[in-house]
Motif scaffolding. Sequence first.
Motif, mmCIF file in Angstrom:
data_model
loop_
_atom_site.group_PDB
_atom_site.id
_atom_site.type_symbol
_atom_site.label_atom_id
_atom_site.label_comp_id
_atom_site.label_asym_id
_atom_site.label_seq_id
_atom_site.Cartn_x
_atom_site.Cartn_y
_atom_site.Cartn_z
ATOM 1 N N PRO A 131 0.819 -1.224 0.000
ATOM 2 C CA PRO A 131 0.000 0.000 0.000
ATOM 3 C C PRO A 131 0.845 1.263 0.000
ATOM 4 N N HIS A 132 2.174 1.127 0.236
ATOM 5 C CA HIS A 132 3.038 2.302 0.321
ATOM 6 C C HIS A 132 3.850 2.535 -0.950
ATOM 7 N N VAL A 133 3.567 1.759 -2.036
ATOM 8 C CA VAL A 133 4.439 1.832 -3.210
ATOM 9 C C VAL A 133 4.524 3.246 -3.761
ATOM 10 N N ASP A 134 3.388 3.900 -4.019
ATOM 11 C CA ASP A 134 3.417 5.251 -4.588
ATOM 12 C C ASP A 134 4.100 6.210 -3.627
ATOM 13 N N LEU A 135 3.845 6.071 -2.343
ATOM 14 C CA LEU A 135 4.481 6.911 -1.331
ATOM 15 C C LEU A 135 5.985 6.684 -1.330
ATOM 16 N N GLU A 136 6.405 5.434 -1.425
ATOM 17 C CA GLU A 136 7.828 5.118 -1.465
ATOM 18 C C GLU A 136 8.483 5.733 -2.695
ATOM 19 N N GLN A 137 7.809 5.672 -3.822
ATOM 20 C CA GLN A 137 8.373 6.235 -5.041
ATOM 21 C C GLN A 137 8.568 7.736 -4.914
ATOM 22 N N ARG A 138 7.616 8.411 -4.309
ATOM 23 C CA ARG A 138 7.717 9.869 -4.156
ATOM 24 C C ARG A 138 8.820 10.243 -3.167
ATOM 25 N N ILE A 139 8.931 9.491 -2.080
ATOM 26 C CA ILE A 139 10.000 9.767 -1.114
ATOM 27 C C ILE A 139 11.355 9.412 -1.719
ATOM 28 N N ALA A 140 11.399 8.331 -2.498
ATOM 29 C CA ALA A 140 12.654 7.956 -3.156
ATOM 30 C C ALA A 140 13.106 9.071 -4.095
ATOM 31 N N ALA A 141 12.177 9.671 -4.815
ATOM 32 C CA ALA A 141 12.524 10.769 -5.718
ATOM 33 C C ALA A 141 13.062 11.966 -4.934
ATOM 34 N N MET A 142 12.483 12.231 -3.772
ATOM 35 C CA MET A 142 12.971 13.324 -2.916
ATOM 36 C C MET A 142 14.410 13.065 -2.475
ATOM 37 N N VAL A 143 14.644 11.842 -1.978
ATOM 38 C CA VAL A 143 15.978 11.500 -1.474
ATOM 39 C C VAL A 143 17.004 11.553 -2.599
ATOM 40 N N THR B 271 15.571 4.552 5.960
ATOM 41 C CA THR B 271 15.397 4.037 4.605
ATOM 42 C C THR B 271 14.119 4.587 3.991
ATOM 43 N N VAL B 272 14.032 4.507 2.661
ATOM 44 C CA VAL B 272 12.836 4.971 1.963
ATOM 45 C C VAL B 272 11.613 4.203 2.454
ATOM 46 N N ALA B 273 11.750 2.899 2.574
ATOM 47 C CA ALA B 273 10.624 2.078 3.014
ATOM 48 C C ALA B 273 10.169 2.464 4.419
ATOM 49 N N ALA B 274 11.140 2.661 5.325
ATOM 50 C CA ALA B 274 10.790 3.017 6.702
ATOM 51 C C ALA B 274 10.198 4.411 6.778
ATOM 52 N N LEU B 275 10.723 5.337 5.989
ATOM 53 C CA LEU B 275 10.169 6.690 5.969
ATOM 54 C C LEU B 275 8.739 6.690 5.453
ATOM 55 N N ALA B 276 8.502 5.911 4.392
ATOM 56 C CA ALA B 276 7.147 5.827 3.849
ATOM 57 C C ALA B 276 6.185 5.281 4.902
ATOM 58 N N ALA B 277 6.636 4.290 5.655
ATOM 59 C CA ALA B 277 5.793 3.733 6.710
ATOM 60 C C ALA B 277 5.512 4.776 7.789
ATOM 61 N N GLU B 278 6.538 5.585 8.134
ATOM 62 C CA GLU B 278 6.357 6.646 9.125
ATOM 63 C C GLU B 278 5.334 7.666 8.641
#
Length: 365
Positions: free
Chosen positions: A281-293, A343-350
């Motif tokens: 459920p966090h894939v789109d969120l992870e992608q956006r945070i990954a782009a930021m990082v 990590t991107v995954a952990a940030l997205a979860a936060e």
Amino acid sequence: GFVPTVLAEQLLRASWPGGTALRILLTGAESLHHRPPPGLPFVLVNNYGPSECTVVATSGIVMPGAAGDGSPTIGRPIASTTVLILDDSLRAVPPGEAGELCLAGAGVGRGYRNRPELTASRFAIYRPTSGPPLRIYRTGDRARLLESGEIAFLGRLDDQLKIRGYRIEPGEIIACLDLHPDIEASTVVARDDGAAAGQSCGGPALVAYVVAARGARPTASALRGFLASRLPDYMIPAHYVTIAALPLSANGKLDKSALPAPGPDNQLPNAVTIPAAIDSPHVDLEQRIAAMVASLLGQPSVEREDNFFMIGGHSMLGVQLVARIRDTFGVKLTLRQLFRAPTVAALAAEVADHTRNAGTGAVTN
């Protein structure tokens, strides 16, 4: 024949016909990071020595080997030459420990013509616990004496870097990088984070420049993982720039001034960017945070499990990342939370957790 080290390493990878007349190849001038492969028609001899000591002070045959066998040594002292490994107070260090490589013997020069201050800084008197004093030349190189009696070259004392409080020897990182089968040659320098990531704050960051082996396609994540298994975290470069060849000066030595600044077009990609097919459920969120990082650190891409602080991030850039997350998602994270979830995954979860709790009126820390 004799060729500079950088050229010698290229010759080691060439295909040599059986009737080659070359029998001995001498090399020197830079650190030799590769051993010759089995089957070459010639013997490789690695020489070391400064001009102040009649050019050659140590020499040794480099035996064939494979990736992972370790960097070649600089051999043993030649006749009438004494090698000393000393500390800052000109006291001998125990065998196996690193120190400054100093030379004594018939080949040591008398000094620099009309430059008494330079002569006084580089030439000195060593007083052993027994025997007469020795006039020595302080090379400014780091080395250690191995159990075999050979000398391991560790790089220049003045090449030491200080990154966020840690003293770092680039030569140790280079030696590890060159052990990777996908790497033909490499070098490591410190560049300003602003120049590397397009930011005006920060400080120096380690940048690795790599020449890929023929047919190889190394990735930043693979090299980072390879180094992480051999070096402490603070010695892992933040950026990995791919170049066709190491730039050389007219005398065949590495020209660091010609190394390009890291940018989106020349950095190695990570092995895997965050794929859209992940059932999360966090894939789109992870992608956006990954782009930021990636944008903040000047990286072409990042993986969902990449640690922000392992790929070039630090507290000042962390503040910017937290601010971008706040402006984009309306979530107020703290720098402490970024350290806890780097990590991107952990940030997205936060972010998802904060958003969900905000919707229910719950309070999180």
